[in-house]
Design an enzyme around this catalytic site. Sequence first.
Site, short mmCIF file in Angstrom:
data_model
loop_
_atom_site.label_atom_id
_atom_site.label_comp_id
_atom_site.label_asym_id
_atom_site.label_seq_id
_atom_site.Cartn_x
_atom_site.Cartn_y
_atom_site.Cartn_z
CE1 TYR A 278 -4.06 -1.89 -0.08
CE2 TYR A 278 -2.85 -3.34 1.40
CZ TYR A 278 -3.92 -3.10 0.56
OH TYR A 278 -4.84 -4.08 0.35
CG PHE B 69 -10.46 -1.82 10.29
CD1 PHE B 69 -10.22 -1.36 9.00
CD2 PHE B 69 -9.73 -1.24 11.33
CE1 PHE B 69 -9.29 -0.34 8.75
CE2 PHE B 69 -8.81 -0.23 11.10
CZ PHE B 69 -8.59 0.22 9.81
C1 LIG Z 1 -2.19 -8.11 -3.90
C2 LIG Z 1 -3.19 -8.00 -5.04
C3 LIG Z 1 -4.44 -7.28 -4.53
C4 LIG Z 1 -2.54 -7.23 -6.19
O1 LIG Z 1 -3.46 -7.02 -7.23
P1 LIG Z 1 -2.97 -6.78 -8.75
O2 LIG Z 1 -4.18 -6.42 -9.54
O3 LIG Z 1 -2.19 -7.95 -9.16
O4 LIG Z 1 -2.03 -5.51 -8.57
P2 LIG Z 1 -1.66 -4.45 -9.73
O5 LIG Z 1 -1.44 -5.19 -11.02
O6 LIG Z 1 -2.64 -3.34 -9.76
O7 LIG Z 1 -0.28 -3.93 -9.16
C5 LIG Z 1 -0.13 -2.67 -8.57
C6 LIG Z 1 1.27 -2.58 -8.05
O8 LIG Z 1 1.39 -3.39 -6.87
C7 LIG Z 1 2.47 -4.31 -7.01
N1 LIG Z 1 2.08 -5.53 -6.29
C8 LIG Z 1 1.01 -6.27 -6.54
N2 LIG Z 1 0.95 -7.28 -5.67
C9 LIG Z 1 2.00 -7.18 -4.86
C10 LIG Z 1 2.48 -7.95 -3.77
N3 LIG Z 1 1.84 -9.03 -3.35
N4 LIG Z 1 3.61 -7.54 -3.15
C11 LIG Z 1 4.27 -6.44 -3.58
N5 LIG Z 1 3.85 -5.67 -4.61
C12 LIG Z 1 2.73 -6.05 -5.25
C13 LIG Z 1 2.61 -4.50 -8.48
O9 LIG Z 1 3.90 -4.95 -8.79
C14 LIG Z 1 2.34 -3.10 -9.00
O10 LIG Z 1 3.50 -2.32 -8.78
P3 LIG Z 1 3.80 -0.97 -9.60
O11 LIG Z 1 2.84 0.07 -9.10
O12 LIG Z 1 5.21 -0.66 -9.23
O13 LIG Z 1 3.59 -1.31 -11.05
C15 LIG Z 1 -3.62 -9.41 -5.56
O14 LIG Z 1 -2.49 -10.11 -5.98
C16 LIG Z 1 -4.31 -10.23 -4.51
O15 LIG Z 1 -5.54 -10.19 -4.43
N6 LIG Z 1 -3.55 -11.00 -3.71
C17 LIG Z 1 -4.07 -11.86 -2.69
C18 LIG Z 1 -4.90 -11.14 -1.66
C19 LIG Z 1 -4.18 -9.98 -1.01
O16 LIG Z 1 -3.06 -10.08 -0.64
N7 LIG Z 1 -4.91 -8.88 -0.88
C20 LIG Z 1 -4.40 -7.73 -0.24
C21 LIG Z 1 -4.95 -7.70 1.10
S1 LIG Z 1 -4.17 -6.52 2.12
#
Ligand SMILES: CC(C)(COP(=O)(O)OP(=O)(O)OC[C@H]1O[C@@H](n2cnc3c(N)ncnc32)[C@H](O)[C@@H]1OP(=O)(O)O)[C@@H](O)C(=O)NCCC(=O)NCCS
Length: 404
Positions: A122, A404
């Site tokens: 984030y 939360f």
């Molecule tokens: C984490 C998650 C929400 C990322 O969604 P996504 O659609 O693949 O993310 P995006 O393609 O929009 O990526 C946005 C940025 O975040 C980064 N990113 C995405 N997942 C990441 C991770 N797990 N760790 C670190 N960086 C991550 C991407 O590299 C990208 O970086 P950039 O801005 O430098 O290009 C998804 O993989 C997911 O649902 N994971 C499992 C559940 C989870 O962890 N949810 C978060 C709860 S707090």
Amino acid sequence: MAFDVRPVRNLEEFGAAFLAIGQYFGATTEEDRMQRWVDQLGLDRMHAALSDGAIVGGAAAFTFNMTVPGGDLPTAGISVVGVYPTHRRRGILRSLMRAQLDDVHERGEPMAALWASEEPIYGRFGYGLAGFCGEIALPHEYTAFAQTIEPTGTLRFLEPDEVLEAIPPVFERIRADWPGMFSRNRLWWERREIEDPEDRRDGAGPKRWIAYEQDGSIEGFAIYRHKPGWEHGSTVAELRVLEALGIGAEAVRDLWAFLLAIDWKATVKAWLLPPDHPLFLLLASPRRLRFRLGDSLWVRLVDVGAALSARRYSSDDSLVLDVTDDFCPWNAGLWKLEGGTAARTKDDPDLRLPVQSLGSAFLGGVQFAALARAGRVEEVREGALARADGLFRWDRLPWCPQIF
Ligand SMILES: CC(C)(COP(=O)(O)OP(=O)(O)OC[C@H]1O[C@@H](n2cnc3c(N)ncnc32)[C@H](O)[C@@H]1OP(=O)(O)O)[C@@H](O)C(=O)NCCC(=O)NCCS
């Protein structure tokens, strides 16, 4: 592949958006379960990402108030964020964060806060680490206090049907001057605190509610569970403390003295405790807490001017901040903090920092000096770090009691 982001329109869409994170936690989306979530969140606070008409991502926000130093701020409590594994790494999370923060801004909530399942995610959207918490596993034989104390209050069990009247007013009094705590509405108390279904007990027994009274007034409370167990004929039972809070120091001390003295347990466990918990100074053997520290709240200032003006400060000093914010550019630029109010200025800056660092320092839990040592704040005018820390310091570290 193109995708759209918009709030969900009905329960079915809510379930599909919920599943975006729910599937990773093994959750199911029965209608009554989703309806309970909608009751708490509202349909309009769940954004969905759609690809070819199908929902493949979701991000939600609770509507509550969070205590800030000397104030109380409408806050978006970000939760339930996820993307289907079939559509990851295509920018869907980024689009969800875009739509969500725009929405938070339009609603006039100056701050967003979250607990991160994965903490590297984030920062890129402007969230800064603002608080810490820890868990303990204290063996029964090390529960003695360093000094003998005489309890000043009395304790009694509450039945679940007494809790709703007895406990929320005490909780609100405790919350009022503890940055990082958030308001719980009646539904939250009923559904999240008082209801106690077996599938949320993690193998332990039901919640036990304790009221702590002084002169006939409830001044604190504790919630705990017993998790019985035997090994080689001896108890390995856990006493799991879910919450133990009091208005004053005596209440907290007496409640913990009571909890630690409960018989027939091998270990006292508790999670999400404040990093400066009084047990460190109460116990004869604080090292035996095996306290494990971790990150808790991440804070994003959505409206820098409104947020800075909503908290109080520990000195009358003024400070000029040069804020960078790529994701929410309306925050970027020079802000002068003076007499507790932040306004746009043309004055020369004292500090230059990204909005993430301001989010970290906002609740008073992370010092500007520490941020500077990590390369996250630039001291433009000599002495400004110390002045900023003097301003933002608060007598209570931020703490959030609940995920939360
Ligand atoms: C984490 C998650 C929400 C990322 O969604 P996504 O659609 O693949 O993310 P995006 O393609 O929009 O990526 C946005 C940025 O975040 C980064 N990113 C995405 N997942 C990441 C991770 N797990 N760790 C670190 N960086 C991550 C991407 O590299 C990208 O970086 P950039 O801005 O430098 O290009 C998804 O993989 C997911 O649902 N994971 C499992 C559940 C989870 O962890 N949810 C978060 C709860 S707090």
